[in-house]
Structures are given as structure tokens and as C-alpha cells.
Design a protein around this motif. Structure first.
Motif, mmCIF file in Angstrom:
data_model
loop_
_atom_site.group_PDB
_atom_site.id
_atom_site.type_symbol
_atom_site.label_atom_id
_atom_site.label_comp_id
_atom_site.label_asym_id
_atom_site.label_seq_id
_atom_site.Cartn_x
_atom_site.Cartn_y
_atom_site.Cartn_z
ATOM 1 N N ILE A 214 0.845 -1.193 0.000
ATOM 2 C CA ILE A 214 0.000 0.000 0.000
ATOM 3 C C ILE A 214 0.879 1.241 0.000
ATOM 4 O O ILE A 214 2.028 1.217 0.434
ATOM 5 C CB ILE A 214 -0.972 0.016 1.195
ATOM 6 C CG1 ILE A 214 -0.231 -0.010 2.519
ATOM 7 C CG2 ILE A 214 -1.938 -1.153 1.103
ATOM 8 C CD1 ILE A 214 -1.143 0.154 3.716
ATOM 9 N N GLY A 215 0.304 2.292 -0.492
ATOM 10 C CA GLY A 215 1.046 3.534 -0.612
ATOM 11 C C GLY A 215 1.102 4.297 0.696
ATOM 12 O O GLY A 215 0.374 4.001 1.650
ATOM 13 N N GLY B 211 0.366 6.914 3.431
ATOM 14 C CA GLY B 211 -0.875 7.590 3.803
ATOM 15 C C GLY B 211 -2.111 6.711 3.726
ATOM 16 O O GLY B 211 -3.192 7.128 4.131
ATOM 17 N N GLU B 212 -2.001 5.495 3.186
ATOM 18 C CA GLU B 212 -3.149 4.595 3.126
ATOM 19 C C GLU B 212 -3.249 3.830 4.443
ATOM 20 O O GLU B 212 -2.242 3.445 5.029
ATOM 21 C CB GLU B 212 -3.026 3.608 1.967
ATOM 22 C CG GLU B 212 -3.201 4.246 0.605
ATOM 23 C CD GLU B 212 -3.225 3.199 -0.485
ATOM 24 O OE1 GLU B 212 -4.319 2.676 -0.770
ATOM 25 O OE2 GLU B 212 -2.141 2.895 -1.022
ATOM 26 N N ASP B 213 -4.473 3.619 4.883
ATOM 27 C CA ASP B 213 -4.721 2.905 6.133
ATOM 28 C C ASP B 213 -4.938 1.422 5.829
ATOM 29 O O ASP B 213 -5.878 1.085 5.099
ATOM 30 C CB ASP B 213 -5.949 3.489 6.834
ATOM 31 C CG ASP B 213 -6.178 2.917 8.215
ATOM 32 O OD1 ASP B 213 -5.505 1.930 8.593
ATOM 33 O OD2 ASP B 213 -7.040 3.466 8.931
ATOM 34 N N PRO B 214 -4.122 0.524 6.363
ATOM 35 C CA PRO B 214 -4.298 -0.911 6.102
ATOM 36 C C PRO B 214 -5.680 -1.415 6.508
ATOM 37 O O PRO B 214 -6.194 -2.364 5.917
ATOM 38 C CB PRO B 214 -3.211 -1.579 6.948
ATOM 39 C CG PRO B 214 -2.221 -0.519 7.245
ATOM 40 C CD PRO B 214 -2.966 0.780 7.206
ATOM 41 N N ARG B 215 -6.314 -0.781 7.481
ATOM 42 C CA ARG B 215 -7.650 -1.218 7.913
ATOM 43 C C ARG B 215 -8.697 -1.023 6.825
ATOM 44 O O ARG B 215 -9.748 -1.649 6.857
ATOM 45 C CB ARG B 215 -8.063 -0.487 9.182
ATOM 46 C CG ARG B 215 -7.202 -0.890 10.385
ATOM 47 C CD ARG B 215 -7.539 -0.070 11.581
ATOM 48 N NE ARG B 215 -7.162 1.326 11.280
ATOM 49 C CZ ARG B 215 -7.121 2.302 12.154
ATOM 50 N NH1 ARG B 215 -7.446 2.076 13.392
ATOM 51 N NH2 ARG B 215 -6.764 3.517 11.802
ATOM 52 N N ASP B 216 -8.411 -0.165 5.842
ATOM 53 C CA ASP B 216 -9.343 0.017 4.725
ATOM 54 C C ASP B 216 -9.440 -1.230 3.863
ATOM 55 O O ASP B 216 -10.335 -1.344 3.027
ATOM 56 C CB ASP B 216 -8.910 1.205 3.850
ATOM 57 C CG ASP B 216 -9.075 2.542 4.544
ATOM 58 O OD1 ASP B 216 -9.835 2.613 5.542
ATOM 59 O OD2 ASP B 216 -8.435 3.518 4.101
ATOM 60 N N PHE B 217 -8.526 -2.163 4.052
ATOM 61 C CA PHE B 217 -8.493 -3.383 3.264
ATOM 62 C C PHE B 217 -8.981 -4.597 4.058
ATOM 63 O O PHE B 217 -8.796 -5.726 3.632
ATOM 64 C CB PHE B 217 -7.072 -3.622 2.740
ATOM 65 C CG PHE B 217 -6.596 -2.512 1.843
ATOM 66 C CD1 PHE B 217 -6.870 -2.537 0.491
ATOM 67 C CD2 PHE B 217 -5.901 -1.426 2.366
ATOM 68 C CE1 PHE B 217 -6.439 -1.508 -0.340
ATOM 69 C CE2 PHE B 217 -5.465 -0.398 1.552
ATOM 70 C CZ PHE B 217 -5.738 -0.433 0.193
#
Length: 143
Positions: A75-76, A78-84
Motif C-alpha cells: 500500500i502507498g 498515507g493509506e490505512d491498512p484497515r481500509d483493506f
């Protein structure tokens, strides 16, 4: 020098492989075999009404162990891993649940007649009670 430049242009580019496992071969009723960076899992086929389901499937409540699997790969910033995070069905509640035993509405095949589907039900009252109620009504009519 030209030869070295030509070799550089013809050299294969570096490749990045994105490997995920195969989906599971078997899943539970009302789920679909899926795969992601978190692994292979059985994804619930959620619904709110029969019209949400395909073919002869109906929307009905089932009780399963529901857990979360994280499908984030690279993931890039600033992306939140919880979004996945996605729900996965890990088993039946008679087994030990790692996530929690939950009732969820899923697209499932209808139950065969005599196994709880398509019969008498009055506000969740068991079918045996409905049968006794029907006999009392018929008996009262004969008098």
C-alpha cells in the motif's frame, strides 16, 4: 558505445510479481471462495432480500464464525491498512470461533420442505406448534 546502449534498450525490465494464493477449494453455504494478499478465504454473499440473490438462491439467516482478513498488499504512503479489512467465514459456530459467532443474512439455497423452510411459522414459533394449532382449528370446525 552504441552497442552497449543497444543492449541496455533491449534488456528486460525489472518485473515485480504480485503473488496471492489460490482460493479455497470448498467454502460454506452462502459464501464464495476468494483470495487476496491476506490469504485464501470464504467471503460471505450478503443480502437483505431475495432479489439480491442470483438464480434459485434466497436471502436467509445463517449462523457462522465471522472474522476479518486484511487484504492489503503493497500500500502507498498515507493509506490505512484497515481500509483493506474484509469479512471472512471461518467455520460453523459448533466449532470454536476465532472472530465471533454471528447470525448473518446470506444468499443460500432454500431448505428442503420439512427442514424448516416453506412451512408454517408464526413469529418464529416452531412448526410443531403450528401443526397442533391447525389440528385444534379443524377439530373446532367439526363441532
Amino acid at each position: 558505445m552504441r552497442f552497449a546502449f543497444c543492449l541496455l534498450l533491449l534488456a528486460p525490465a525489472l518485473a515485480r510479481a504480485d503473488v496471492v494464493p489460490q482460493p479455497p477449494e470448498e467454502c460454506f453455504e452462502g459464501t464464495s471462495p476468494e483470495t487476496c494478499h491476506g490469504g485464501a478465504y470464504c467471503a460471505p454473499i450478503r443480502c437483505t432480500a431475495d432479489s439480491d440473490c442470483e438464480g434459485d438462491l434466497i436471502c436467509d439467516v445463517r449462523t457462522y464464525c465471522v472474522d476479518v482478513i486484511n487484504c492489503a498488499g503493497l500500500i502507498g504512503p498515507g493509506e490505512d491498512p484497515r481500509d483493506f479489512d474484509v469479512d471472512q467465514i471461518t467455520g460453523e459456530c459448533r466449532d470454536s470461533c476465532t472472530g465471533g459467532c454471528n447470525e448473518i443474512r446470506l444468499c443460500v439455497p432454500p431448505l428442503p420442505m420439512g427442514e424448516g423452510g416453506g412451512g408454517c411459522s408464526v413469529g418464529g414459533v416452531p412448526n410443531a406448534f403450528c401443526g397442533m394449532l391447525a389440528l385444534l382449528v379443524l377439530r373446532r370446525r367439526r363441532r
